[in-house]
Design an enzyme around this catalytic site. Structure first.
Site, PDB file in Angstrom:
ATOM      1  N   HIS A   8       0.831  -1.213   0.000  1.00 37.78           N
ATOM      2  CA  HIS A   8       0.000   0.000   0.000  1.00 37.78           C
ATOM      3  C   HIS A   8       0.866   1.264   0.000  1.00 37.78           C
ATOM      4  O   HIS A   8       2.054   1.232   0.345  1.00 37.78           O
ATOM      5  CB  HIS A   8      -0.926   0.017   1.218  1.00 37.78           C
ATOM      6  CG  HIS A   8      -0.192   0.071   2.525  1.00 37.78           C
ATOM      7  ND1 HIS A   8       0.307   1.243   3.065  1.00 37.78           N
ATOM      8  CD2 HIS A   8       0.151  -0.914   3.397  1.00 37.78           C
ATOM      9  CE1 HIS A   8       0.907   0.989   4.208  1.00 37.78           C
ATOM     10  NE2 HIS A   8       0.837  -0.315   4.437  1.00 37.78           N
ATOM     11  N   GLU A  88      -2.719  -6.578   7.559  1.00 43.59           N
ATOM     12  CA  GLU A  88      -1.502  -6.335   8.326  1.00 43.59           C
ATOM     13  C   GLU A  88      -1.490  -7.215   9.580  1.00 43.59           C
ATOM     14  O   GLU A  88      -2.530  -7.693  10.044  1.00 43.59           O
ATOM     15  CB  GLU A  88      -1.464  -4.851   8.732  1.00 43.59           C
ATOM     16  CG  GLU A  88      -0.291  -4.421   9.590  1.00 43.59           C
ATOM     17  CD  GLU A  88       1.054  -4.585   8.896  1.00 43.59           C
ATOM     18  OE1 GLU A  88       1.517  -5.747   8.823  1.00 43.59           O
ATOM     19  OE2 GLU A  88       1.614  -3.577   8.459  1.00 43.59           O
TER      20      GLU A  88
END
Length: 220
Positions: A8, A88
């Site tokens: 990202h 994550e």
């Protein structure tokens, strides 16, 4: 079969660690710089995809979803799958900045792979879920003739490293010696002549204690 891994773009948590005390990790937005990074990465990803099509597997965090949107490759995407297993590492309760620092110190001392964060996950936990994702992806490609030959995975730095660790059977010491890719950096995994190949290695911040290196294909 080809898998393109993309981290990202820069998020608020990357420039302000206290943001985690105010905003849940999954809800952290991109910064203005991050938005520009994601837009710029669109041209790179488009070049990798060619004429498509691609199946996009996206971590459901705000920063990954927004990165995917800003790539501007919608006409090449045949299907988009929100994939929680690509999220994550769960750091648990980050509302206390003092506890944040304690957890980071303990994790560094104990080892990033095996240390389980309080109320969160260890690297080994993430390793297990990315293994599950890779297995299911392989099954989908084999059982569904309409599934594109290229999969785009929008995820996070540690998750990307662990995906490669599972794919190439890297040792734990080697994994812990590798640095996360930069924001919007990518890696390409290609299946050719009976094995997977990695287009380029991850940066190492130290030599692997066990002397292993980043092999491009798993042991036969």
């Amino acid at each position: 079969m080809q898998i393109i891994l993309l981290r990202h773009a820069q998020s608020l948590g990357n420039i302000d660690e206290l943001a985690y005390t105010r905003i849940p990790d999954h809800a952290l937005p991109l910064t203005e710089r991050g938005e520009r990074q994601a837009i710029a990465a669109g041209a790179v990803v488009r070049g990798l995809l060619g004429i498509g099509p691609v199946a996009a597997y996206v971590s459901p965090y705000v920063r990954t979803v927004r990165t995917f949107e800003l790539l501007g490759i919608g006409e090449l995407v045949e299907r988009t799958i929100p994939e929680p297993r690509l999220r994550e590492q769960d750091w648990g309760n980050l509302q206390d900045p003092v506890e944040q620092e304690i957890q980071k110190r303990k994790r560094h001392e104990f080892g990033h792979f095996f240390y389980r964060l309080a109320h969160g996950e260890s690297g080994a936990d993430v390793d297990d879920r990315v293994a599950s994702f890779l297995s299911e992806l392989e099954q989908r490609v084999e059982s569904d003739p309409t599934h594109p030959d290229t999969a785009l995975v929008i995820s996070h730095g540690l998750t990307m490293r662990l995906l490669c660790r599972r794919m190439f059977a890297w040792s734990i010491p080697l994994f812990e010696s590798l640095s996360n890719p930069d924001h919007c950096d990518h890696r390409v995994l290609t299946f050719a002549v009976g094995h997977w190949e990695l287009d380029r290695p991850f940066t190492q911040w130290r030599d692997s204690p066990d002397g292993t290196t980043q092999a491009i294909s798993p042991p036969r």
